[in-house]
Design a protein around this motif. Structure first.
Motif, PDB file in Angstrom:
ATOM      1  N   HIS A 114       0.910  -1.215   0.039  1.00  0.00           N
ATOM      2  CA  HIS A 114       0.004   0.180  -0.183  1.00  0.00           C
ATOM      3  C   HIS A 114       0.942   1.319   0.013  1.00  0.00           C
ATOM      4  N   GLU A 115       2.064   1.259   0.626  1.00  0.00           N
ATOM      5  CA  GLU A 115       2.882   2.469   0.686  1.00  0.00           C
ATOM      6  C   GLU A 115       3.424   2.807  -0.729  1.00  0.00           C
ATOM      7  N   LEU A 116       3.869   1.775  -1.602  1.00  0.00           N
ATOM      8  CA  LEU A 116       4.477   1.861  -2.592  1.00  0.00           C
ATOM      9  C   LEU A 116       3.241   2.567  -3.635  1.00  0.00           C
ATOM     10  N   ALA A 117       1.965   2.067  -3.531  1.00  0.00           N
ATOM     11  CA  ALA A 117       1.011   2.419  -4.183  1.00  0.00           C
ATOM     12  C   ALA A 117       0.660   3.936  -4.123  1.00  0.00           C
ATOM     13  N   ALA A 118       0.598   4.152  -2.831  1.00  0.00           N
ATOM     14  CA  ALA A 118       0.326   5.467  -2.460  1.00  0.00           C
ATOM     15  C   ALA A 118       1.180   6.626  -2.950  1.00  0.00           C
ATOM     16  N   ALA A 119       2.621   6.116  -2.966  1.00  0.00           N
ATOM     17  CA  ALA A 119       3.611   7.035  -3.671  1.00  0.00           C
ATOM     18  C   ALA A 119       3.651   7.001  -5.048  1.00  0.00           C
ATOM     19  N   ASN A 120       2.790   6.273  -5.779  1.00  0.00           N
ATOM     20  CA  ASN A 120       2.865   6.112  -7.196  1.00  0.00           C
ATOM     21  C   ASN A 120       1.980   7.261  -7.788  1.00  0.00           C
ATOM     22  N   ARG A 121       2.515   8.181  -8.276  1.00  0.00           N
ATOM     23  CA  ARG A 121       1.796   9.538  -8.771  1.00  0.00           C
ATOM     24  C   ARG A 121       0.826   8.919  -9.953  1.00  0.00           C
ATOM     25  N   VAL A 122       0.898   7.922 -10.774  1.00  0.00           N
ATOM     26  CA  VAL A 122       0.245   7.283 -11.887  1.00  0.00           C
ATOM     27  C   VAL A 122      -0.970   6.805 -11.330  1.00  0.00           C
ATOM     28  N   ILE A 123      -0.619   5.822 -10.202  1.00  0.00           N
ATOM     29  CA  ILE A 123      -1.802   4.917  -9.775  1.00  0.00           C
ATOM     30  C   ILE A 123      -2.848   5.930  -8.820  1.00  0.00           C
ATOM     31  N   VAL A 124      -2.288   6.836  -8.189  1.00  0.00           N
ATOM     32  CA  VAL A 124      -3.127   7.950  -7.404  1.00  0.00           C
ATOM     33  C   VAL A 124      -3.826   8.773  -8.381  1.00  0.00           C
ATOM     34  N   GLY A 125      -3.264   9.226  -9.386  1.00  0.00           N
ATOM     35  CA  GLY A 125      -3.998   9.897 -10.294  1.00  0.00           C
ATOM     36  C   GLY A 125      -5.331   9.215 -10.888  1.00  0.00           C
ATOM     37  N   HIS A 126      -4.922   7.922 -11.179  1.00  0.00           N
ATOM     38  CA  HIS A 126      -6.115   7.311 -11.753  1.00  0.00           C
ATOM     39  C   HIS A 126      -7.006   7.025 -10.834  1.00  0.00           C
ATOM     40  N   VAL A 127      -6.737   6.703  -9.451  1.00  0.00           N
ATOM     41  CA  VAL A 127      -7.658   6.373  -8.466  1.00  0.00           C
ATOM     42  C   VAL A 127      -8.484   7.981  -8.441  1.00  0.00           C
ATOM     43  N   ARG A 128      -7.794   9.057  -8.431  1.00  0.00           N
ATOM     44  CA  ARG A 128      -8.647  10.252  -8.145  1.00  0.00           C
ATOM     45  C   ARG A 128      -9.712  10.541  -9.412  1.00  0.00           C
ATOM     46  N   ARG A 129      -9.146  10.142 -10.600  1.00  0.00           N
ATOM     47  CA  ARG A 129      -9.990  10.479 -11.806  1.00  0.00           C
ATOM     48  C   ARG A 129     -10.943   9.499 -11.549  1.00  0.00           C
ATOM     49  N   LEU A 130     -10.996   8.099 -11.378  1.00  0.00           N
ATOM     50  CA  LEU A 130     -12.100   7.263 -11.169  1.00  0.00           C
ATOM     51  C   LEU A 130     -12.982   7.596 -10.129  1.00  0.00           C
ATOM     52  N   ALA A 131     -12.426   8.078  -8.861  1.00  0.00           N
ATOM     53  CA  ALA A 131     -13.417   8.635  -7.992  1.00  0.00           C
ATOM     54  C   ALA A 131     -14.490   9.438  -8.294  1.00  0.00           C
ATOM     55  N   ARG A 132     -14.039  10.505  -9.061  1.00  0.00           N
ATOM     56  CA  ARG A 132     -15.003  11.348  -9.634  1.00  0.00           C
ATOM     57  C   ARG A 132     -16.217  10.958 -10.360  1.00  0.00           C
ATOM     58  N   GLU A 133     -15.754   9.939 -11.026  1.00  0.00           N
ATOM     59  CA  GLU A 133     -16.969   8.881 -11.922  1.00  0.00           C
ATOM     60  C   GLU A 133     -17.461   7.770 -11.254  1.00  0.00           C
ATOM     61  N   SER A 134     -17.279   7.843  -9.942  1.00  0.00           N
ATOM     62  CA  SER A 134     -18.099   6.823  -9.188  1.00  0.00           C
ATOM     63  C   SER A 134     -19.149   7.269  -8.306  1.00  0.00           C
ATOM     64  N   ARG A 135     -20.142   6.511  -8.183  1.00  0.00           N
ATOM     65  CA  ARG A 135     -21.346   6.772  -7.058  1.00  0.00           C
ATOM     66  C   ARG A 135     -20.883   6.832  -5.755  1.00  0.00           C
ATOM     67  N   ARG A 136     -19.748   5.943  -5.281  1.00  0.00           N
ATOM     68  CA  ARG A 136     -19.521   5.860  -3.960  1.00  0.00           C
ATOM     69  C   ARG A 136     -17.923   5.125  -4.237  1.00  0.00           C
TER      70      ARG A 136
END
Length: 300
Positions: free
Chosen positions: A55-77
């Motif tokens: 999880h720490e490597l994932a949280a430090a990965n800007r690409v992963i974090v960016g896509h999570v942020r993008r998908l969160a905007r397109e998710s109901r929850r």
């Protein structure tokens, strides 16, 4: 199982990983991705971030974090399980929210993200459209809560019954039991008092009585408990009795009044108050939930 029981519309689960690569878990199992994170587009119903050793490597990965942020905007929850909260936090999705995570990581999450209110006690917390869950088995509680939200309590109860699990522990139930949450106290005197409490729940366990049995003043005993257990003797006793009562409610048919007496509560009302404080529900509802979670053949 929710689909089998008639969830409408049915759930479609898709495991997504960076670049669509397989994930090797700490247990040695390998999970095959169904889709690449980079290629997923919304709208989505529910986005769930799993935790784990990486999880720490994932949280430090800007690409992963960016896509999570993008998908969160397109998710109901949006939700996380265990240390998956670290990725949501890195994406800024937990800012200003009250959240939880695995109890062993809570202090780290809080120190790294002061903009987040971290509560290590509950098994899951819902704040707006974001829900964070504690470790491992709390994922069951989280998904049962979602199923109930989407399809009603009757279907969620059937799912829980078929899975032989709780329906469902309330989100504010404590993550850990005092009987399993860690090693015994390092202080010999505190350890002796704790052993006495857990072995004599029906006795006089007032602070004065415990201090007298230990040969110290009430003030000194309270100071030792706060230092080594983070709570007063009175709160420790109340929790020990409530957890013992929970065990009896789940495994016996004793009336609530008898459970209260056996665990050292003066009255059933005193037990109810302590139970609600710890579990968020009264003893009668807790017992019903335990019975609902078991197949008929397992009930006495």
């Amino acid at each position: 199982m929710a689909n089998v029981q008639g969830a409408a519309p049915p759930y479609e689960v898709c495991l997504v990983t960076p670049s669509g690569l397989p994930i090797t878990c700490g247990s040695g199992l390998t999970l095959q991705a169904q889709q690449a994170l980079e290629r997923v587009t919304g709208p989505l119903d529910t986005l769930v971030l799993s935790g784990g050793i990486g999880h720490e490597l994932a949280a430090a990965n800007r690409v992963i974090v960016g896509h999570v942020r993008r998908l969160a905007r397109e998710s109901r929850r949006v939700a996380s399980v265990c240390t998956g909260a670290a990725v949501l936090a890195a994406a800024g999705l937990l800012d200003g929210r009250r959240v939880t995570t695995h109890w062993g990581y809570a202090s780290t999450l809080a120190s790294r993200h002061p903009e987040i209110t971290v509560d290590a006690a509950p098994i899951f917390i819902r704040d707006g459209n974001v829900t964070t869950a504690a470790g491992v088995t709390s994922a069951l509680d989280l998904t049962l809560a979602f199923i109930e939200e989407d399809n009603g309590s009757a279907l969620a109860r059937e799912v829980a019954r078929h899975l032989v699990t709780y329906l469902q522990r309330p989100g504010n139930q404590a993550q850990m039991s005092m009987f399993t949450e860690g090693p015994p106290p390092g202080d010999d005197l505190v350890r002796r008092v704790v052993d006495h409490v857990t072995g004599h729940l029906g006795a006089d366990l007032g602070t004065a009585a415990l201090a007298a049995a230990a040969g110290v003043s009430e003030r000194h005993l309270t100071r030792l408990f706060l230092r080594h257990l983070g709570q007063t003797p009175g709160r420790f006793v109340r929790r020990a009795r409530a957890e013992a009562a929970a065990h009896l409610l789940a495994t016996t048919s004793l009336p609530v009044a008898a459970v209260a007496a056996r665990c050292g509560f003066g009255t059933a009302e005193t037990l109810r108050q302590a139970f609600v404080d710890l579990y968020g529900i009264p003893p009668s509802r807790y017992r019903q939930a335990q019975a609902s979670a078991l197949p008929q053949s397992f009930r006495s």
